[in-house]
Design a protein around this motif. Structure first.
Motif, PDB file in Angstrom:
ATOM      1  N   UNK A 556      11.659 -30.011  43.365  1.00  0.00           N
ATOM      2  CA  UNK A 556      11.707 -31.045  42.323  1.00  0.00           C
ATOM      3  C   UNK A 556      10.853 -30.672  41.116  1.00  0.00           C
ATOM      4  N   UNK A 557       9.827 -29.847  41.323  1.00  0.00           N
ATOM      5  CA  UNK A 557       8.905 -29.517  40.237  1.00  0.00           C
ATOM      6  C   UNK A 557       9.520 -28.588  39.200  1.00  0.00           C
ATOM      7  N   UNK A 558      10.498 -27.764  39.613  1.00  0.00           N
ATOM      8  CA  UNK A 558      11.065 -26.785  38.698  1.00  0.00           C
ATOM      9  C   UNK A 558      10.117 -25.636  38.392  1.00  0.00           C
ATOM     10  N   UNK A 559       9.091 -25.459  39.238  1.00  0.00           N
ATOM     11  CA  UNK A 559       8.117 -24.383  39.052  1.00  0.00           C
ATOM     12  C   UNK A 559       8.104 -23.487  40.293  1.00  0.00           C
ATOM     13  N   UNK A 560       7.562 -22.281  40.169  1.00  0.00           N
ATOM     14  CA  UNK A 560       7.408 -21.441  41.359  1.00  0.00           C
ATOM     15  C   UNK A 560       6.357 -22.013  42.308  1.00  0.00           C
ATOM     16  N   UNK A 561       6.643 -21.966  43.582  1.00  0.00           N
ATOM     17  CA  UNK A 561       5.749 -22.496  44.607  1.00  0.00           C
ATOM     18  C   UNK A 561       5.666 -21.524  45.782  1.00  0.00           C
ATOM     19  N   UNK A 562       4.522 -21.544  46.452  1.00  0.00           N
ATOM     20  CA  UNK A 562       4.352 -20.813  47.712  1.00  0.00           C
ATOM     21  C   UNK A 562       3.877 -21.801  48.762  1.00  0.00           C
ATOM     22  N   UNK A 563       4.615 -21.857  49.876  1.00  0.00           N
ATOM     23  CA  UNK A 563       4.282 -22.769  50.972  1.00  0.00           C
ATOM     24  C   UNK A 563       3.962 -21.929  52.203  1.00  0.00           C
ATOM     25  N   UNK A 564       2.729 -22.007  52.655  1.00  0.00           N
ATOM     26  CA  UNK A 564       2.264 -21.260  53.832  1.00  0.00           C
ATOM     27  C   UNK A 564       2.523 -22.124  55.063  1.00  0.00           C
ATOM     28  N   UNK A 565       3.572 -21.798  55.814  1.00  0.00           N
ATOM     29  CA  UNK A 565       4.005 -22.612  56.949  1.00  0.00           C
ATOM     30  C   UNK A 565       3.426 -22.019  58.227  1.00  0.00           C
ATOM     31  N   UNK A 566       2.474 -22.703  58.814  1.00  0.00           N
ATOM     32  CA  UNK A 566       1.846 -22.226  60.049  1.00  0.00           C
ATOM     33  C   UNK A 566       2.795 -22.425  61.227  1.00  0.00           C
ATOM     34  N   UNK A 567       3.110 -21.331  61.915  1.00  0.00           N
ATOM     35  CA  UNK A 567       4.013 -21.420  63.065  1.00  0.00           C
ATOM     36  C   UNK A 567       3.374 -20.704  64.250  1.00  0.00           C
ATOM     37  N   UNK A 568       3.762 -21.113  65.430  1.00  0.00           N
ATOM     38  CA  UNK A 568       3.253 -20.459  66.633  1.00  0.00           C
ATOM     39  C   UNK A 568       4.242 -19.398  67.075  1.00  0.00           C
ATOM     40  N   UNK A 569       3.752 -18.448  67.871  1.00  0.00           N
ATOM     41  CA  UNK A 569       4.610 -17.388  68.362  1.00  0.00           C
ATOM     42  C   UNK A 569       4.579 -17.371  69.879  1.00  0.00           C
ATOM     43  N   UNK A 570       5.749 -17.521  70.484  1.00  0.00           N
ATOM     44  CA  UNK A 570       5.884 -17.391  71.935  1.00  0.00           C
ATOM     45  C   UNK A 570       6.681 -16.132  72.197  1.00  0.00           C
ATOM     46  N   UNK A 571       6.059 -15.076  72.734  1.00  0.00           N
ATOM     47  CA  UNK A 571       6.776 -13.806  72.914  1.00  0.00           C
ATOM     48  C   UNK A 571       8.029 -13.959  73.756  1.00  0.00           C
ATOM     49  N   UNK A 572       9.096 -13.332  73.327  1.00  0.00           N
ATOM     50  CA  UNK A 572      10.323 -13.321  74.126  1.00  0.00           C
ATOM     51  C   UNK A 572      10.070 -12.491  75.378  1.00  0.00           C
ATOM     52  N   UNK A 573      10.273 -13.108  76.499  1.00  0.00           N
ATOM     53  CA  UNK A 573      10.042 -12.403  77.749  1.00  0.00           C
ATOM     54  C   UNK A 573       8.589 -12.432  78.180  1.00  0.00           C
ATOM     55  N   UNK A 574       7.736 -13.050  77.360  1.00  0.00           N
ATOM     56  CA  UNK A 574       6.329 -13.106  77.707  1.00  0.00           C
ATOM     57  C   UNK A 574       5.869 -14.530  77.867  1.00  0.00           C
ATOM     58  N   UNK A 575       4.552 -14.730  77.998  1.00  0.00           N
ATOM     59  CA  UNK A 575       4.029 -16.069  78.231  1.00  0.00           C
ATOM     60  C   UNK A 575       4.023 -16.864  76.951  1.00  0.00           C
TER      61      UNK A 575
END
Length: 575
Positions: A556-575
């Protein structure tokens, strides 16, 4: 075409080069400057040049921006870099262009011819070094040939099969006078003729008799904007359809009930796609082996293979087609459909009618279920990569161009709605990281009418982080969402796989210790801090509500933005 056929009478080689680019349909050049390009840059940046010169802080950004521009326009992108060191910095992105078949002209400044024999600093044999990963390589020997070489480079890059072309120009040639009459040229791809009737008939007959046909749509389909007609053919034939592994574009509309997502470059995905098929038709595709060795049979021997391509020179990779149709895809695909309709005019076999009905029912249901479950799981904090991608795409404008370099999060291509080719951009079949920010620059400059969204992993973002400066400098309203799991998650997944860790069950703690060496956490990268240092708006989010709000506010701002989205990692095949 004779020497001096393109240019302006009484001009310098640099002036004539700018005119050749302009006449060839080029309106923007991306570059990181050096001494060997100064005469050309002086002409590119003149007010009356008719071209836009976009400055980047790294050659990787310049080359990837040219790729994004090429994909968004259908014309060759152009980048300008500095001698061997600059070429080396941009080589990984150039390699992506080579493997992804992106039309690109890379102009490289070369040392002065008068002292090359003394092996000065920056000197190297550029053409020999790049020959293996280029459609064509040239180094100008005289000023008079530079305009023609540029024209030939644009045409060569665009003609099927498209790809990157190198043109090296010694610095002493740029200011030399050339005398040539100006004339208009075209760098549009040379189209193939119509497909041969017997070949079209043979493929239509094969489709009419197939029990379980599968279509694979490659980038030549997207570049030809032939996805819509291919969807019609798939629905007519009762075929499921997939994007080819490593697709750079949305080569088949996701709204078609026949669409079943992308094929991923691993053996399990190949087996799921081709295992039950008795006929697989590859449209504009070169098929390469998966990332890790899993045998040499890409398609089961029992499955019949057909290929529809634009040029006999098109690479077919591991394909060994039983049927081959060569012709302009925009004409060949409708011709196959017409012949199939004629073949079925006397009656549609019951098994084909049942298959069509099943595909129409199953396709949308599968996509709806996947998206619904992904959004439902977004209540967890921090979010998984899957739920974060679903939330971002759900909050973004429907007509956004999505640049995907999420690497370990294949969910972008699975969850997005991509119905025109440039709605999805990911030219990284070469496997080199760092393209996303540059591609977004080039695509947004080409398509000012389209919102631009980048979804990029934290590791990949750091490879090309200089692209944020160009986004800020050019004031491009690009929204960058960094999926931040503080590590190279794709490598952690490989580490937990049977291929690299058959002992996982015996000693999982040892594997987790090894995975720690692939973390980006000590210290963590301050993504919002990096963005703000260049004057960009930036925010960190770790839950679905704040992520959705941030994406909506950014667009909506019409300006450049950077959004740092914190995500978790669950290894495929791992715990």
């Amino acid at each position: 075409m004779g020497a001096n056929a393109t240019g302006v009478a009484g001009s310098t080689a640099a002036e004539a080069a700018v005119e050749a680019l302009r006449q060839g349909g080029v309106d923007v050049v991306f570059g990181n400057p050096g001494t060997t390009e100064i005469p050309l840059i002086k002409q590119l940046t003149r007010d009356d040049a008719g071209l836009r010169y976009v400055l980047t802080l790294h050659e990787g950004t310049a080359v990837s921006a040219a790729m994004g521009n090429a994909l968004a326009t259908g014309r060759p992108g152009v980048a300008l870099v500095h001698a061997m060191p600059g070429l080396s910095n941009g080589l990984s992105m150039y390699f992506n262009a080579w493997r992804s078949g992106v039309p690109l002209v890379l102009i490289v400044g070369q040392q002065d011819r008068r002292h090359q024999y003394l092996n000065p600093i920056l000197q190297a044999d550029l053409t020999d070094i790049l020959r293996a990963v280029s459609k064509s390589v040239w180094e100008a020997k005289t000023a008079a040939e530079i305009p023609d070489m540029l024209t030939q480079s644009l045409v060569a890059a665009a003609s099927s099969p498209p790809g990157p072309v190198l043109l090296a120009v010694p610095v002493d040639l740029w200011d030399e006078p050339v005398a040539a009459p100006a004339r208009a040229v075209s760098a549009r791809p040379r189209r193939s003729g119509p497909a041969a009737g017997p070949d079209v008939a043979a493929l239509a007959d094969a489709l009419a008799g197939a029990r379980s046909p599968v279509f694979v749509a490659g980038d030549l389909v997207g570049m030809s904007d032939a996805g819509g007609s291919l969807a019609e053919l798939a629905e007519l034939a009762g075929a499921t359809a997939f994007w080819a592994p490593g697709s750079s574009l949305a080569n088949f509309p996701t709204s078609s009930p026949c669409h079943r997502g992308p094929i991923f470059p691993n053996a399990a995905s190949f087996e799921r796609t081709f295992g039950g098929a008795d006929l697989t038709v590859f449209f504009g595709v070169d098929l390469h082996a998966p990332i890790l060795f899993a045998g040499t049979e890409m398609v089961p021997p029992a499955c019949r293979v057909a290929a529809v391509t634009e040029s006999p020179a098109d690479p077919l990779g591991a394909l060994r087609p039983d049927l081959f149709v060569h012709g302009d895809l925009t004409a060949a695909i409708p011709a196959i459909a017409d012949r199939l309709r004629e073949r079925l005019s006397s009656g549609v076999p019951p098994e084909l009618e049942q298959r069509r009905e099943r595909i129409v029912t199953e396709g949308p249901a599968l996509r709806d279920k996947l998206l619904r479950r992904s959004l439902e799981s977004a209540a967890e904090t921090p979010m998984s990569g899957r739920s974060a991608v679903a939330t971002i795409l759900d909050a973004a404008p429907m007509d956004a161009m999505v640049v995907d370099e999420s690497v370990s999060n294949a969910w972008v291509s699975l969850l997005g709605s991509f119905d025109d080719p440039v709605s999805y951009l990911a030219p990284a079949r070469g496997g080199a990281l760092g393209h996303a920010l540059g591609v977004a620059v080039g695509a947004k400059i080409a398509r000012e009418d389209r919102p631009a969204l980048v979804i990029v992993g934290d590791g990949a973002a750091i490879y090309g982080v200089q692209g944020l400066w160009t986004i800020a400098h050019e004031e491009l309203p690009v929204v960058v969402c960094v999926l931040n799991n503080n590590g190279y998650a794709i490598l952690k997944d490989f580490l937990h796989s049977e291929h690299f860790s058959p002992e996982l069950a015996a000693d999982p703690l040892a594997i987790d210790s090894d995975a720690g060496r692939m973390s980006i956490a000590h210290p963590a990268v301050d993504v919002p801090g990096l963005a703000r240092s260049w004057g960009l708006d930036a925010v960190r989010v770790d839950d679905a509500a704040s992520c959705r709000s941030a994406v909506q506010e950014a667009f909506a701002s019409g300006r450049p933005w950077v959004i740092d989205v914190q995500v978790r990692h669950a290894p495929k095949g791992g715990a």
